[in-house]
Design a protein around this motif. Sequence first.
Motif, mmCIF file in Angstrom:
data_model
loop_
_atom_site.group_PDB
_atom_site.id
_atom_site.type_symbol
_atom_site.label_atom_id
_atom_site.label_comp_id
_atom_site.label_asym_id
_atom_site.label_seq_id
_atom_site.Cartn_x
_atom_site.Cartn_y
_atom_site.Cartn_z
ATOM 1 N N GLN A 127 5.078 3.860 1.159
ATOM 2 C CA GLN A 127 3.725 4.315 1.479
ATOM 3 C C GLN A 127 3.286 3.699 2.798
ATOM 4 O O GLN A 127 3.614 2.550 3.093
ATOM 5 C CB GLN A 127 2.737 3.924 0.379
ATOM 6 N N ARG A 128 2.568 4.481 3.597
ATOM 7 C CA ARG A 128 2.049 4.016 4.888
ATOM 8 C C ARG A 128 0.674 4.630 5.127
ATOM 9 O O ARG A 128 0.339 5.694 4.586
ATOM 10 C CB ARG A 128 2.983 4.426 6.041
ATOM 11 N N ARG A 129 -0.085 3.968 5.999
ATOM 12 C CA ARG A 129 -1.419 4.457 6.358
ATOM 13 C C ARG A 129 -1.491 4.715 7.861
ATOM 14 O O ARG A 129 -0.820 4.046 8.649
ATOM 15 C CB ARG A 129 -2.492 3.459 5.946
ATOM 16 N N SER A 130 -2.308 5.686 8.217
ATOM 17 C CA SER A 130 -2.501 6.026 9.630
ATOM 18 C C SER A 130 -3.920 6.546 9.817
ATOM 19 O O SER A 130 -4.672 6.695 8.849
ATOM 20 C CB SER A 130 -1.478 7.078 10.073
ATOM 21 N N ASN A 131 -4.252 6.850 11.062
ATOM 22 C CA ASN A 131 -5.614 7.299 11.364
ATOM 23 C C ASN A 131 -5.673 8.613 12.126
ATOM 24 O O ASN A 131 -6.489 9.469 11.855
ATOM 25 C CB ASN A 131 -6.373 6.224 12.150
ATOM 26 N N ASP A 132 -4.806 8.763 13.100
ATOM 27 C CA ASP A 132 -4.976 9.869 14.061
ATOM 28 C C ASP A 132 -3.743 10.746 14.164
ATOM 29 O O ASP A 132 -3.389 11.206 15.244
ATOM 30 C CB ASP A 132 -5.341 9.301 15.433
ATOM 31 N N ASN A 138 -8.596 9.692 2.869
ATOM 32 C CA ASN A 138 -9.662 8.811 2.392
ATOM 33 C C ASN A 138 -10.916 9.114 3.202
ATOM 34 O O ASN A 138 -10.994 8.787 4.386
ATOM 35 C CB ASN A 138 -9.239 7.351 2.563
ATOM 36 N N ARG A 139 -11.869 9.735 2.560
ATOM 37 C CA ARG A 139 -13.087 10.135 3.272
ATOM 38 C C ARG A 139 -13.919 8.926 3.697
ATOM 39 O O ARG A 139 -14.738 9.014 4.600
ATOM 40 C CB ARG A 139 -13.934 11.055 2.381
ATOM 41 N N TYR A 140 -13.676 7.795 3.049
ATOM 42 C CA TYR A 140 -14.394 6.576 3.395
ATOM 43 C C TYR A 140 -13.408 5.643 4.094
ATOM 44 O O TYR A 140 -12.840 4.726 3.485
ATOM 45 C CB TYR A 140 -14.977 5.926 2.141
ATOM 46 N N ALA A 141 -13.210 5.908 5.342
ATOM 47 C CA ALA A 141 -12.169 5.209 6.105
ATOM 48 C C ALA A 141 -12.435 3.716 6.168
ATOM 49 O O ALA A 141 -13.582 3.282 6.277
ATOM 50 C CB ALA A 141 -12.078 5.778 7.513
ATOM 51 N N ASP A 142 -11.386 2.932 6.071
ATOM 52 C CA ASP A 142 -11.489 1.490 6.262
ATOM 53 C C ASP A 142 -10.467 1.067 7.319
ATOM 54 O O ASP A 142 -9.822 1.910 7.950
ATOM 55 C CB ASP A 142 -11.275 0.737 4.944
ATOM 56 N N GLU A 143 -10.325 -0.257 7.481
ATOM 57 C CA GLU A 143 -9.463 -0.754 8.556
ATOM 58 C C GLU A 143 -7.991 -0.415 8.336
ATOM 59 O O GLU A 143 -7.190 -0.466 9.255
ATOM 60 C CB GLU A 143 -9.640 -2.268 8.717
ATOM 61 N N ARG A 144 -7.640 -0.061 7.099
ATOM 62 C CA ARG A 144 -6.230 0.245 6.835
ATOM 63 C C ARG A 144 -5.837 1.656 7.285
ATOM 64 O O ARG A 144 -4.658 1.942 7.442
ATOM 65 C CB ARG A 144 -5.940 0.099 5.336
ATOM 66 N N GLY A 145 -6.789 2.533 7.479
ATOM 67 C CA GLY A 145 -6.500 3.896 7.916
ATOM 68 C C GLY A 145 -6.935 4.915 6.893
ATOM 69 O O GLY A 145 -6.813 4.701 5.684
ATOM 70 N N ARG A 146 -7.440 6.043 7.366
ATOM 71 C CA ARG A 146 -7.961 7.068 6.449
ATOM 72 C C ARG A 146 -6.871 7.981 5.920
ATOM 73 O O ARG A 146 -7.053 8.661 4.913
ATOM 74 C CB ARG A 146 -9.016 7.908 7.167
ATOM 75 N N GLN A 147 -5.701 8.013 6.578
ATOM 76 C CA GLN A 147 -4.600 8.887 6.142
ATOM 77 C C GLN A 147 -3.596 8.059 5.343
ATOM 78 O O GLN A 147 -3.075 7.051 5.818
ATOM 79 C CB GLN A 147 -3.907 9.509 7.358
ATOM 80 N N VAL A 150 1.032 -0.025 8.636
ATOM 81 C CA VAL A 150 1.069 -0.919 7.488
ATOM 82 C C VAL A 150 1.445 -0.138 6.240
ATOM 83 O O VAL A 150 1.224 1.074 6.155
ATOM 84 C CB VAL A 150 -0.285 -1.629 7.293
ATOM 85 N N GLY A 151 1.988 -0.850 5.253
ATOM 86 C CA GLY A 151 2.367 -0.172 4.027
ATOM 87 C C GLY A 151 3.295 -1.005 3.174
ATOM 88 O O GLY A 151 3.308 -2.240 3.245
ATOM 89 N N TYR A 152 4.111 -0.320 2.407
ATOM 90 C CA TYR A 152 4.942 -0.973 1.397
ATOM 91 C C TYR A 152 6.207 -0.141 1.210
ATOM 92 O O TYR A 152 6.172 1.099 1.292
ATOM 93 C CB TYR A 152 4.162 -1.077 0.090
ATOM 94 N N ARG A 153 7.311 -0.837 0.949
ATOM 95 C CA ARG A 153 8.578 -0.133 0.711
ATOM 96 C C ARG A 153 9.336 -0.826 -0.405
ATOM 97 O O ARG A 153 9.407 -2.056 -0.468
ATOM 98 C CB ARG A 153 9.439 -0.141 1.969
ATOM 99 N N THR A 154 9.909 -0.032 -1.305
ATOM 100 C CA THR A 154 10.859 -0.538 -2.282
ATOM 101 C C THR A 154 12.041 0.424 -2.311
ATOM 102 O O THR A 154 11.856 1.653 -2.276
ATOM 103 C CB THR A 154 10.231 -0.690 -3.677
ATOM 104 N N MET A 155 13.233 -0.131 -2.348
ATOM 105 C CA MET A 155 14.440 0.702 -2.241
ATOM 106 C C MET A 155 15.587 0.031 -2.968
ATOM 107 O O MET A 155 15.720 -1.195 -2.958
ATOM 108 C CB MET A 155 14.779 0.905 -0.759
ATOM 109 N N SER A 156 16.421 0.838 -3.607
ATOM 110 C CA SER A 156 17.644 0.359 -4.239
ATOM 111 C C SER A 156 18.735 1.390 -4.033
ATOM 112 O O SER A 156 18.490 2.603 -4.108
ATOM 113 C CB SER A 156 17.449 0.135 -5.748
ATOM 114 N N VAL A 157 19.946 0.901 -3.769
ATOM 115 C CA VAL A 157 21.098 1.781 -3.566
ATOM 116 C C VAL A 157 21.890 1.874 -4.862
ATOM 117 O O VAL A 157 22.116 0.861 -5.546
ATOM 118 C CB VAL A 157 21.993 1.260 -2.428
ATOM 119 N N ALA A 158 22.293 3.084 -5.199
ATOM 120 C CA ALA A 158 23.125 3.321 -6.372
ATOM 121 C C ALA A 158 24.397 4.067 -5.958
ATOM 122 O O ALA A 158 24.455 4.701 -4.893
ATOM 123 C CB ALA A 158 22.365 4.116 -7.425
#
Length: 621
Positions: A231-236, A264-273, A76-84
């Motif tokens: 940006q992206r999140r992961s766990n392992d 993220n020392r307080y891991a949640d469902e989105r991932g600690r990394q 999961v995450g987010y992306r924004t991109m533009s070409v120049a």
Amino acid sequence: MGQATPTFVLIVSDLSTKIPEPAAAEPPPISVVPGAVDPANFWPASLAHLVLPYDAAGSDYVTVAEVSELPQTGYVGYRTMSVALVPLADVDELLQSTASSGHEVQSNGPLPFVDDDGPPHRNGFWIAGIGREDRFEPVVNRWRGGDIDVLLPDNGLLMVFGLVPRNIGQADVHWDDPHGPVYDVVRVSTISDHQLPKEKRQRAFVEIRRDYLLEYCRIKQAAAVAFYYEQRRSNDDASFDAAMSGSDSKDFHLPGRLLNLQINRYADERGRQFAQVWGRRLVLPRGERKIFERDLPLVWPDHPGEMTQDRAGREDPKAYVNDLVLQEYEGRPEFVLFPKWGGMSYRGQWSVGDCQRHSRNYISVELRKLYEGCPSRVIEHWHRFAVPRAVAEADHQAAGIRHIGIRAEELVSAYLKLTSALVRLGERFDLSFEEVDIGGFNAYNVEYHGWCSFDSLVTLAKVAPPNITLDGFLDRVLDVAKLWEGIQEAPLRNMVRKLGIDLKTLPGARSLKLMGTLCQLATIARGSGYRWPEEAEQFVKQWKPETQLPVMRRLFSLNQLRQKAAHRTGQGFAATLASDLEKFGVASAAQVAGWGSAVDLLYDAMISDFAGIAELLEPDT
């Protein structure tokens, strides 16, 4: 007082603005990434997809702007991109430097603050480069209104190719090139509303055909470079943890990007990394001549060597093409098709008119006329369907000359003959119905304007290749059924009543049943020697509602097929379909190679039945 010295303001809106500046600080060295053998090529697992080349050369489209919260390879995450557009001389430095640059399209707004006593507001869009004053020209203009991202193709890009917009949906616009014409050159989903719940947020994007982007880069003498943030999140991800070496947050200055990793020392469902990156990627290294001033090194079957307009004019050669060439133009109102001949025209600007149907599936075309009056893309399109004459001759021998254009024209003619007969029948009852009241068309107008100028009629002539699928065949069933359903109930109901039939004996009767009743009565009258319809009082006594007539049998089966075409699944579908098809002489098991012959039999049966009903109902003289 002396005259004030005029002030001149230079507005620069080209690819790159470079203003001399003091020497900038050296970019940071490539960071050391613990656990990575090659730090310059390190990526955490959640961003590993960015290793792949940006542009897939096999794809027709290139994404030149995007705002998306869709998962990527499961992360999961987010992306924004533009070409120049980046001048060729600056590309290598931009991609290899560890220095930071912009990653978003910038502008003097929205809602700019302008001092009344100061200079006026200046419009413009740019993406910041490495140097303090570097500004690169974006292919897409972007801004944010509140929580909504807005993406629009740059006006300069649209103008260069003369593109015109076509609305597709509430927030989607496609841009077409009318000179080809080429559809969907640019595809745009213009907004992404961040106020909506994440699962409902729309992916905003701009895509452009590769060949047009290559041409644009060529005339701009530039490369296409993507400026992005993701940006992206992961766990392992073990490589992620190794790179952090116990830290909570680290920046890594790498060629063409700044990578930030956080734990993220307080891991949640989105991932600690948590990984985020600001960077630049090469989209297209340089332009190519793809659209403008193109030569056409085409070799046509039976005509060795490249064909040119000069050669086509001198030799006046003929080519043969599969009629699938016409599918490109079907259903588009800007084209007028001539199904009987195999030609077409576009907005009165150009046409492929010197054509003849050679056989069921092939068209002959005069190359001299094709090369003289048609855009290069049209010539290329027709060339893709070219075959040797021997192929067209073989089809002529095997399938004959009766093609979908002839069949559609005969079907329309038989339908109009039927509505004309019904008009004359109504006149015997002092019912003043016109053809358009009964069947939706006026025969004179159809003949004057040409049946193929009516959208609901020309659809009957859509190309029907031999290998058309069952779904394609059922679509034709719907087309023919829609023609029949143009027969209105009210005129038929009035005629049945005038003949002395109590409509209570026909509860819920629709057009099909009412037409069947008229045919039953006409059959009785003619078989018993009564004048039709004047002596109804005599022959109506012999009427039996349950009588089945051969001339109506296939129309009832057409109605059954129409219902199956609208609902193509369910228990017993195949068996009942086979039963209805038998009425038309179609054996399902024989259509292994395709349903083209079934289309022919369907049309031929309806031509015969429409004409037969018209003859049966024609009043006695």
